[in-house]
Design a protein around this motif. Structure first.
Motif, PDB file in Angstrom:
ATOM      1  N   LEU A  64       0.827  -1.203   0.000  1.00  9.68           N
ATOM      2  CA  LEU A  64       0.000   0.000   0.000  1.00  9.68           C
ATOM      3  C   LEU A  64       0.864   1.256   0.000  1.00  9.68           C
ATOM      4  CD1 LEU A  64      -2.831   1.216   0.100  1.00  9.68           C
ATOM      5  CD2 LEU A  64      -2.739   1.056   2.599  1.00  9.68           C
ATOM      6  N   LEU A  65       1.960   1.252   0.763  1.00 12.58           N
ATOM      7  CA  LEU A  65       2.878   2.391   0.759  1.00 12.58           C
ATOM      8  C   LEU A  65       3.462   2.619  -0.635  1.00 12.58           C
ATOM      9  CD1 LEU A  65       4.877   1.908   4.094  1.00 12.58           C
ATOM     10  CD2 LEU A  65       3.140   3.637   3.611  1.00 12.58           C
ATOM     11  N   VAL A  66       3.851   1.541  -1.280  1.00 10.60           N
ATOM     12  CA  VAL A  66       4.404   1.647  -2.634  1.00 10.60           C
ATOM     13  C   VAL A  66       3.366   2.223  -3.584  1.00 10.60           C
ATOM     14  CG1 VAL A  66       5.285   0.319  -4.587  1.00 10.60           C
ATOM     15  CG2 VAL A  66       6.059  -0.224  -2.274  1.00 10.60           C
ATOM     16  N   LYS A  67       2.137   1.764  -3.461  1.00  9.63           N
ATOM     17  CA  LYS A  67       1.062   2.259  -4.326  1.00  9.63           C
ATOM     18  C   LYS A  67       0.808   3.742  -4.091  1.00  9.63           C
ATOM     19  CE  LYS A  67      -3.789   1.453  -5.553  1.00  9.63           C
ATOM     20  NZ  LYS A  67      -5.004   0.634  -5.286  1.00  9.63           N
ATOM     21  N   GLN A  68       0.835   4.161  -2.825  1.00 10.03           N
ATOM     22  CA  GLN A  68       0.609   5.569  -2.507  1.00 10.03           C
ATOM     23  C   GLN A  68       1.718   6.457  -3.077  1.00 10.03           C
ATOM     24  OE1 GLN A  68       0.322   5.336   1.738  1.00 10.03           O
ATOM     25  NE2 GLN A  68      -1.845   4.778   1.729  1.00 10.03           N
ATOM     26  N   LEU A  69       2.936   5.982  -3.042  1.00  7.41           N
ATOM     27  CA  LEU A  69       4.043   6.746  -3.636  1.00  7.41           C
ATOM     28  C   LEU A  69       3.841   6.899  -5.145  1.00  7.41           C
ATOM     29  CD1 LEU A  69       7.131   5.241  -1.769  1.00  7.41           C
ATOM     30  CD2 LEU A  69       6.183   7.529  -1.492  1.00  7.41           C
ATOM     31  N   GLY A  70       3.416   5.823  -5.785  1.00  7.03           N
ATOM     32  CA  GLY A  70       3.167   5.899  -7.216  1.00  7.03           C
ATOM     33  C   GLY A  70       2.028   6.848  -7.553  1.00  7.03           C
ATOM     34  N   THR A  71       0.982   6.848  -6.722  1.00 12.18           N
ATOM     35  CA  THR A  71      -0.146   7.755  -6.943  1.00 12.18           C
ATOM     36  C   THR A  71       0.282   9.209  -6.785  1.00 12.18           C
ATOM     37  OG1 THR A  71      -1.709   6.082  -6.146  1.00 12.18           O
ATOM     38  CG2 THR A  71      -2.460   8.371  -6.171  1.00 12.18           C
ATOM     39  N   LEU A  72       1.071   9.489  -5.757  1.00 13.39           N
ATOM     40  CA  LEU A  72       1.547  10.855  -5.543  1.00 13.39           C
ATOM     41  C   LEU A  72       2.403  11.321  -6.707  1.00 13.39           C
ATOM     42  CD1 LEU A  72       1.680  13.255  -3.572  1.00 13.39           C
ATOM     43  CD2 LEU A  72       3.765  12.233  -2.625  1.00 13.39           C
ATOM     44  N   ARG A  73       3.234  10.443  -7.209  1.00 12.60           N
ATOM     45  CA  ARG A  73       4.071  10.809  -8.354  1.00 12.60           C
ATOM     46  C   ARG A  73       3.206  11.129  -9.574  1.00 12.60           C
ATOM     47  NH1 ARG A  73       8.743   7.074 -11.292  1.00 12.60           N
ATOM     48  NH2 ARG A  73       9.217   8.572 -12.949  1.00 12.60           N
ATOM     49  N   ALA A  74       2.202  10.314  -9.826  1.00 13.72           N
ATOM     50  CA  ALA A  74       1.339  10.536 -10.984  1.00 13.72           C
ATOM     51  C   ALA A  74       0.574  11.850 -10.869  1.00 13.72           C
ATOM     52  CB  ALA A  74       0.366   9.365 -11.134  1.00 13.72           C
ATOM     53  N   VAL A  75       0.249  12.253  -9.632  1.00 10.59           N
ATOM     54  CA  VAL A  75      -0.512  13.486  -9.422  1.00 10.59           C
ATOM     55  C   VAL A  75       0.375  14.721  -9.553  1.00 10.59           C
ATOM     56  CG1 VAL A  75      -1.797  14.815  -7.709  1.00 10.59           C
ATOM     57  CG2 VAL A  75      -2.275  12.381  -8.003  1.00 10.59           C
ATOM     58  N   LEU A  76       1.584  14.653  -9.020  1.00 11.19           N
ATOM     59  CA  LEU A  76       2.433  15.843  -8.956  1.00 11.19           C
ATOM     60  C   LEU A  76       3.241  16.098 -10.222  1.00 11.19           C
ATOM     61  CD1 LEU A  76       3.890  15.625  -5.330  1.00 11.19           C
ATOM     62  CD2 LEU A  76       1.820  16.786  -6.123  1.00 11.19           C
ATOM     63  N   ALA A  77       3.740  15.049 -10.828  1.00 13.07           N
ATOM     64  CA  ALA A  77       4.680  15.207 -11.937  1.00 13.07           C
ATOM     65  C   ALA A  77       4.163  16.095 -13.073  1.00 13.07           C
ATOM     66  CB  ALA A  77       5.094  13.829 -12.472  1.00 13.07           C
ATOM     67  N   PRO A  78       2.892  15.990 -13.468  1.00  9.96           N
ATOM     68  CA  PRO A  78       2.457  16.824 -14.605  1.00  9.96           C
ATOM     69  C   PRO A  78       2.313  18.311 -14.277  1.00  9.96           C
ATOM     70  CG  PRO A  78       1.032  14.887 -14.325  1.00  9.96           C
ATOM     71  CD  PRO A  78       1.844  15.023 -13.088  1.00  9.96           C
ATOM     72  N   TYR A  79       2.259  18.662 -12.991  1.00 10.59           N
ATOM     73  CA  TYR A  79       1.895  20.036 -12.633  1.00 10.59           C
ATOM     74  C   TYR A  79       3.013  20.813 -11.945  1.00 10.59           C
ATOM     75  CZ  TYR A  79      -2.709  18.101 -13.554  1.00 10.59           C
ATOM     76  OH  TYR A  79      -3.783  17.486 -14.157  1.00 10.59           O
ATOM     77  N   LEU A  80       3.966  20.133 -11.341  1.00 10.94           N
ATOM     78  CA  LEU A  80       5.029  20.827 -10.623  1.00 10.94           C
ATOM     79  C   LEU A  80       6.325  20.780 -11.425  1.00 10.94           C
ATOM     80  CD1 LEU A  80       4.487  19.654  -6.935  1.00 10.94           C
ATOM     81  CD2 LEU A  80       3.596  21.686  -8.084  1.00 10.94           C
ATOM     82  N   LEU A  81       7.192  21.714 -11.124  1.00 18.04           N
ATOM     83  CA  LEU A  81       8.504  21.726 -11.742  1.00 18.04           C
ATOM     84  C   LEU A  81       9.319  20.519 -11.278  1.00 18.04           C
ATOM     85  CD1 LEU A  81       9.417  25.513 -11.384  1.00 18.04           C
ATOM     86  CD2 LEU A  81       8.612  24.343 -13.448  1.00 18.04           C
ATOM     87  N   LYS A  82      10.272  20.133 -12.096  1.00 17.84           N
ATOM     88  CA  LYS A  82      11.118  18.988 -11.778  1.00 17.84           C
ATOM     89  C   LYS A  82      11.807  19.168 -10.431  1.00 17.84           C
ATOM     90  CE  LYS A  82      15.152  16.539 -13.669  1.00 17.84           C
ATOM     91  NZ  LYS A  82      16.174  17.005 -12.710  1.00 17.84           N
ATOM     92  N   GLU A  83      12.295  20.359 -10.147  1.00 15.30           N
ATOM     93  CA  GLU A  83      12.990  20.607  -8.879  1.00 15.30           C
ATOM     94  C   GLU A  83      12.042  20.477  -7.693  1.00 15.30           C
ATOM     95  OE1 GLU A  83      13.029  22.510 -11.484  1.00 15.30           O
ATOM     96  OE2 GLU A  83      15.078  22.322 -12.239  1.00 15.30           O
ATOM     97  N   GLU A  84      10.800  20.912  -7.859  1.00 16.98           N
ATOM     98  CA  GLU A  84       9.821  20.797  -6.782  1.00 16.98           C
ATOM     99  C   GLU A  84       9.483  19.342  -6.492  1.00 16.98           C
ATOM    100  OE1 GLU A  84       6.863  24.464  -6.905  1.00 16.98           O
ATOM    101  OE2 GLU A  84       7.044  23.577  -8.899  1.00 16.98           O
ATOM    102  N   VAL A  85       9.285  18.570  -7.557  1.00 17.67           N
ATOM    103  CA  VAL A  85       8.966  17.148  -7.392  1.00 17.67           C
ATOM    104  C   VAL A  85      10.125  16.420  -6.710  1.00 17.67           C
ATOM    105  CG1 VAL A  85       8.454  15.009  -8.619  1.00 17.67           C
ATOM    106  CG2 VAL A  85       7.413  17.147  -9.375  1.00 17.67           C
ATOM    107  N   GLU A  86      11.346  16.725  -7.118  1.00 12.06           N
ATOM    108  CA  GLU A  86      12.513  16.086  -6.518  1.00 12.06           C
ATOM    109  C   GLU A  86      12.643  16.448  -5.039  1.00 12.06           C
ATOM    110  OE1 GLU A  86      15.767  17.310  -8.923  1.00 12.06           O
ATOM    111  OE2 GLU A  86      15.437  15.765 -10.455  1.00 12.06           O
ATOM    112  N   PHE A  87      12.332  17.702  -4.704  1.00 12.64           N
ATOM    113  CA  PHE A  87      12.406  18.121  -3.307  1.00 12.64           C
ATOM    114  C   PHE A  87      11.392  17.353  -2.454  1.00 12.64           C
ATOM    115  CE2 PHE A  87      10.607  20.728   0.100  1.00 12.64           C
ATOM    116  CZ  PHE A  87      11.740  20.990   0.861  1.00 12.64           C
ATOM    117  N   ILE A  88      10.157  17.268  -2.923  1.00  8.28           N
ATOM    118  CA  ILE A  88       9.096  16.591  -2.170  1.00  8.28           C
ATOM    119  C   ILE A  88       9.432  15.121  -1.977  1.00  8.28           C
ATOM    120  CG2 ILE A  88       6.677  15.873  -2.240  1.00  8.28           C
ATOM    121  CD1 ILE A  88       6.110  18.528  -3.713  1.00  8.28           C
TER     122      ILE A  88
END
Length: 232
Positions: free
Chosen positions: A89-113
């Motif tokens: 479930l933790l792995v799935k949640q990480l994947g979901t967060l990545r799918a949500v953030l990647a299209p909308y935030l800058l690369k540096e912001e995503v890497e920081f989070i």
């Protein structure tokens, strides 16, 4: 993203107005940039806090789940080399967060989070797994599957490549300490060793003609000496 574009908007807008008007607008742009930066930092922190809350809940249930699976292997159709439900479930949640953030935030912001999230997950899970292994050696198989699943999940996250190993260092150290190198590191090591063997073989092949040439030189000198003696 707006905070990144604001300096360009500021430069373009100020170039279109008179000097007195420009002096009035410059502080407003600076204040707006400061507000946007603060808001962005708050959003980033909130996202990290949400993932930490989920991690805290998982760490509470994980030890009991691991012991249950270790005591009853194959229960519920689970395989020994598969992670527990909590870790999956933790792995799935990480994947979901990545799918949500990647299209909308800058690369540096995503890497920081994800850097902050990965470090929190690595530290907490390493401590949990170390405690389980110290208390009950029968948990080794389940812990290994869980730790490996999380390390693989970290590899799939958009982390800063110059710091990714630091974010996951504690969990990686725990895994290596108890189970050896992860499969991808083992493959990398084997590939490196194969390259070294190939280089050594190539070097030996290159040296053989030189050795043969060196052996032939004394033989040629002996023949010359014998011919000179016969002439005398």
């Amino acid at each position: 993203m707006l905070a990144t574009l604001l300096p360009l908007l500021r430069a373009g807008s100020l170039g279109l107005v008179s000097q007195p008007r420009r002096a009035l607008l410059m502080p407003e742009f600076d204040r707006l940039l400061q507000d946007l930066t603060m808001h962005m930092d708050e959003v980033h922190s909130k996202l990290v806090d949400i993932m930490r809350d989920r991690l805290a809940a998982a760490v509470q249930t994980l030890p009991g789940e691991v012991r249950q699976l270790a005591a009853h292997p194959g229960q519920g159709g689970a395989s020994a080399d598969q992670p527990s439900h909590t870790v999956a479930l933790l792995v799935k949640q990480l994947g979901t967060l990545r799918a949500v953030l990647a299209p909308y935030l800058l690369k540096e912001e995503v890497e920081f989070i994800f850097g902050a999230v990965a470090r929190a997950y690595s530290d907490a899970l390493s401590e949990t797994f170390e405690g389980l292994l110290a208390q009950d050696s029968s948990c080794e198989g389940v812990v290994r599957a869980n730790a490996l699943a999380m390390l693989q999940a970290f590899r799939d996250l958009p982390l800063d490549p110059t710091r990714s190993s630091n974010y996951c260092s504690r969990l990686s150290t725990t895994y290596t300490k108890h189970f050896g190198l992860p499969p991808w590191d083992q493959q990398r090591l084997e590939h490196k060793l194969q390259q070294q063997d190939h280089q050594q073989q190539q070097q030996q092949q290159d040296e053989q003609p030189q050795e043969q040439e060196q052996q032939q030189q004394p033989q040629g000198q002996q023949l010359q000496e014998q011919e000179q003696e016969q002439d005398q």
